[in-house]
Scaffold this motif. Sequence first.
Motif, PDB file in Angstrom:
ATOM      1  N   VAL A  46     -78.180 -75.575  34.158  1.00  0.00           N
ATOM      2  CA  VAL A  46     -78.796 -76.502  35.116  1.00  0.00           C
ATOM      3  C   VAL A  46     -79.681 -77.507  34.391  1.00  0.00           C
ATOM      4  CG1 VAL A  46     -80.397 -76.689  37.065  1.00  0.00           C
ATOM      5  CG2 VAL A  46     -78.691 -74.857  37.017  1.00  0.00           C
ATOM      6  N   ARG A  47     -80.477 -77.013  33.427  1.00  0.00           N
ATOM      7  CA  ARG A  47     -81.334 -77.923  32.677  1.00  0.00           C
ATOM      8  C   ARG A  47     -80.526 -78.944  31.881  1.00  0.00           C
ATOM      9  NH1 ARG A  47     -84.911 -73.412  32.145  1.00  0.00           N
ATOM     10  NH2 ARG A  47     -83.771 -72.649  30.322  1.00  0.00           N
ATOM     11  N   SER A  48     -79.387 -78.535  31.345  1.00  0.00           N
ATOM     12  CA  SER A  48     -78.559 -79.470  30.577  1.00  0.00           C
ATOM     13  C   SER A  48     -78.016 -80.596  31.448  1.00  0.00           C
ATOM     14  CB  SER A  48     -77.400 -78.719  29.918  1.00  0.00           C
ATOM     15  OG  SER A  48     -76.443 -78.322  30.873  1.00  0.00           O
ATOM     16  N   LEU A  49     -77.830 -80.318  32.747  1.00  0.00           N
ATOM     17  CA  LEU A  49     -77.277 -81.322  33.653  1.00  0.00           C
ATOM     18  C   LEU A  49     -78.336 -82.257  34.220  1.00  0.00           C
ATOM     19  CD1 LEU A  49     -74.746 -79.073  35.635  1.00  0.00           C
ATOM     20  CD2 LEU A  49     -74.257 -80.607  33.725  1.00  0.00           C
ATOM     21  N   ILE A  50     -79.572 -81.754  34.361  1.00  0.00           N
ATOM     22  CA  ILE A  50     -80.608 -82.585  34.994  1.00  0.00           C
ATOM     23  C   ILE A  50     -81.699 -83.024  34.023  1.00  0.00           C
ATOM     24  CG2 ILE A  50     -80.200 -81.518  37.234  1.00  0.00           C
ATOM     25  CD1 ILE A  50     -82.679 -79.832  36.849  1.00  0.00           C
ATOM     26  N   ALA A  51     -81.798 -82.357  32.861  1.00  0.00           N
ATOM     27  CA  ALA A  51     -82.837 -82.723  31.895  1.00  0.00           C
ATOM     28  C   ALA A  51     -82.288 -82.516  30.492  1.00  0.00           C
ATOM     29  CB  ALA A  51     -84.101 -81.894  32.125  1.00  0.00           C
ATOM     30  N   HIS A  58     -77.160 -77.635  25.284  1.00  0.00           N
ATOM     31  CA  HIS A  58     -76.953 -78.763  26.192  1.00  0.00           C
ATOM     32  C   HIS A  58     -75.751 -79.596  25.767  1.00  0.00           C
ATOM     33  CE1 HIS A  58     -81.223 -78.878  28.113  1.00  0.00           C
ATOM     34  NE2 HIS A  58     -80.732 -77.656  28.024  1.00  0.00           N
ATOM     35  N   LEU A  59     -75.555 -79.739  24.463  1.00  0.00           N
ATOM     36  CA  LEU A  59     -74.387 -80.479  23.976  1.00  0.00           C
ATOM     37  C   LEU A  59     -73.091 -79.754  24.320  1.00  0.00           C
ATOM     38  CD1 LEU A  59     -75.667 -81.623  20.455  1.00  0.00           C
ATOM     39  CD2 LEU A  59     -75.127 -83.099  22.395  1.00  0.00           C
ATOM     40  N   ILE A  60     -73.108 -78.421  24.230  1.00  0.00           N
ATOM     41  CA  ILE A  60     -71.918 -77.644  24.575  1.00  0.00           C
ATOM     42  C   ILE A  60     -71.570 -77.840  26.044  1.00  0.00           C
ATOM     43  CG2 ILE A  60     -71.036 -75.299  24.879  1.00  0.00           C
ATOM     44  CD1 ILE A  60     -72.546 -74.513  22.346  1.00  0.00           C
ATOM     45  N   VAL A  61     -72.577 -77.767  26.919  1.00  0.00           N
ATOM     46  CA  VAL A  61     -72.323 -77.897  28.357  1.00  0.00           C
ATOM     47  C   VAL A  61     -71.882 -79.302  28.708  1.00  0.00           C
ATOM     48  CG1 VAL A  61     -73.371 -77.803  30.648  1.00  0.00           C
ATOM     49  CG2 VAL A  61     -73.912 -76.042  28.973  1.00  0.00           C
ATOM     50  N   ARG A  62     -72.652 -80.295  28.268  1.00  0.00           N
ATOM     51  CA  ARG A  62     -72.369 -81.685  28.667  1.00  0.00           C
ATOM     52  C   ARG A  62     -71.156 -82.264  27.951  1.00  0.00           C
ATOM     53  NH1 ARG A  62     -77.039 -84.395  30.910  1.00  0.00           N
ATOM     54  NH2 ARG A  62     -75.894 -86.347  30.612  1.00  0.00           N
ATOM     55  N   GLY A  63     -70.976 -81.921  26.679  1.00  0.00           N
ATOM     56  CA  GLY A  63     -69.918 -82.549  25.904  1.00  0.00           C
ATOM     57  C   GLY A  63     -68.595 -81.820  25.911  1.00  0.00           C
ATOM     58  N   LEU A  64     -68.620 -80.483  26.145  1.00  0.00           N
ATOM     59  CA  LEU A  64     -67.395 -79.696  26.066  1.00  0.00           C
ATOM     60  C   LEU A  64     -67.011 -79.042  27.394  1.00  0.00           C
ATOM     61  CD1 LEU A  64     -67.971 -77.937  22.603  1.00  0.00           C
ATOM     62  CD2 LEU A  64     -66.557 -79.932  23.090  1.00  0.00           C
ATOM     63  N   ARG A  65     -67.906 -78.243  27.935  1.00  0.00           N
ATOM     64  CA  ARG A  65     -67.526 -77.425  29.090  1.00  0.00           C
ATOM     65  C   ARG A  65     -67.443 -78.220  30.392  1.00  0.00           C
ATOM     66  NH1 ARG A  65     -70.724 -71.673  27.993  1.00  0.00           N
ATOM     67  NH2 ARG A  65     -69.780 -71.329  25.942  1.00  0.00           N
ATOM     68  N   LEU A  66     -68.335 -79.170  30.601  1.00  0.00           N
ATOM     69  CA  LEU A  66     -68.276 -79.949  31.839  1.00  0.00           C
ATOM     70  C   LEU A  66     -66.989 -80.770  31.929  1.00  0.00           C
ATOM     71  CD1 LEU A  66     -69.560 -80.879  34.477  1.00  0.00           C
ATOM     72  CD2 LEU A  66     -70.780 -82.652  33.180  1.00  0.00           C
ATOM     73  N   LYS A 196     -61.019 -82.205  25.512  1.00  0.00           N
ATOM     74  CA  LYS A 196     -60.855 -83.391  26.356  1.00  0.00           C
ATOM     75  C   LYS A 196     -62.237 -83.848  26.821  1.00  0.00           C
ATOM     76  CE  LYS A 196     -56.266 -83.071  26.538  1.00  0.00           C
ATOM     77  NZ  LYS A 196     -56.010 -81.783  25.887  1.00  0.00           N
ATOM     78  N   ASP A 197     -62.455 -85.154  26.851  1.00  0.00           N
ATOM     79  CA  ASP A 197     -63.768 -85.647  27.253  1.00  0.00           C
ATOM     80  C   ASP A 197     -63.695 -86.378  28.592  1.00  0.00           C
ATOM     81  OD1 ASP A 197     -62.638 -88.137  26.675  1.00  0.00           O
ATOM     82  OD2 ASP A 197     -63.500 -88.197  24.671  1.00  0.00           O
TER      83      ASP A 197
END
Length: 337
Positions: A46-51, A58-66, A196-197
Amino acid sequence: MLSQKLANGRNFQLFSGLLSIGLILILSFVLSLVYGATDISFEEVVRSLIAFDGSTEHLIVRGLRLPRSLIAVLVGAALAVAGALIQGLTGNPLASPGILGINAGAAFAVVASTFIFGNYQTETLIWVGFGGAAMSAIAVYGLSSLGRGGLNSLNLIIAGAAITAFLSSLTSGILVVSQQTLDDIRFWLAGSIAAKDLFLFKQVLPYLLVGLILAMAMGRQLTLLNLGEDTAKSLGQRTVLIKGLVGICITLLAGASVALAGPISFIGLIVPHLARFWVGIDYRWILPYSALLGAIILLNADCLSRVLLQPRELPVGLVMPLLGAPFFLYLTSSKVK
């Protein structure tokens, strides 16, 4: 009056079921962001998505998993709806999008262009695959229109099988004589949504959204078509136009999905049957149920592909047969009986 009340009650049940499956999809999406080679807590997600702070998590969540989770939702929904459409169009419960030569067309275009011009960037590969899928579907529709009886279900199946066999043999021939080509696109051929991005996601999003919206609008017409072509015509349906529009939907949905993620099997085959188990034969409900169920299955299959052989990762295209093959065997045995 009683029949109207029963119909309203049935619709309420189906709508409630759709909402329940939607909640399962949301939960599956969250789990796909949390679990992987490196587990990340829900709070950190949640923090990686909003802050976003640039940390490794955060890079893993925003750049890879999302991005891969969004792609899994979109591709899973598109392949499932395409499968429901092709089964409704052909009247064949064992049909899948590959029956129109879409998978074979995309694979041949990618393999042939890589063999001739060398390795592509991923974004270029998507358009090559999408173009090959579209041309193959056009060829199948053209050949089936030339057959006796014109554009009917049997001619579509025969033309699709012929085109698929022809293009698959050419693809195999290229891969046999060129080890370099096989090395360059091996991961794509296995079927994968990894690496994939969001840029790639945005490239195919318009085509898949148009295909999904058009498919949902065709639910009533497809239900009438399944009552029999003569019956549909007597009810005022323009069956040739309907088949053409359904073909466009299948090409947009399956073509863009295969171009983006490679040939992922079984989604288009098994999911429509799961949807029919709940909703019956009405395609106004089969299609949205298929979309949600397809997204859920591919999301969870992708999550499973990350944890089965940690720290290594399997392409999701190799995980889907583990889930789909037993169901396919059940379908074929039940049809034989």
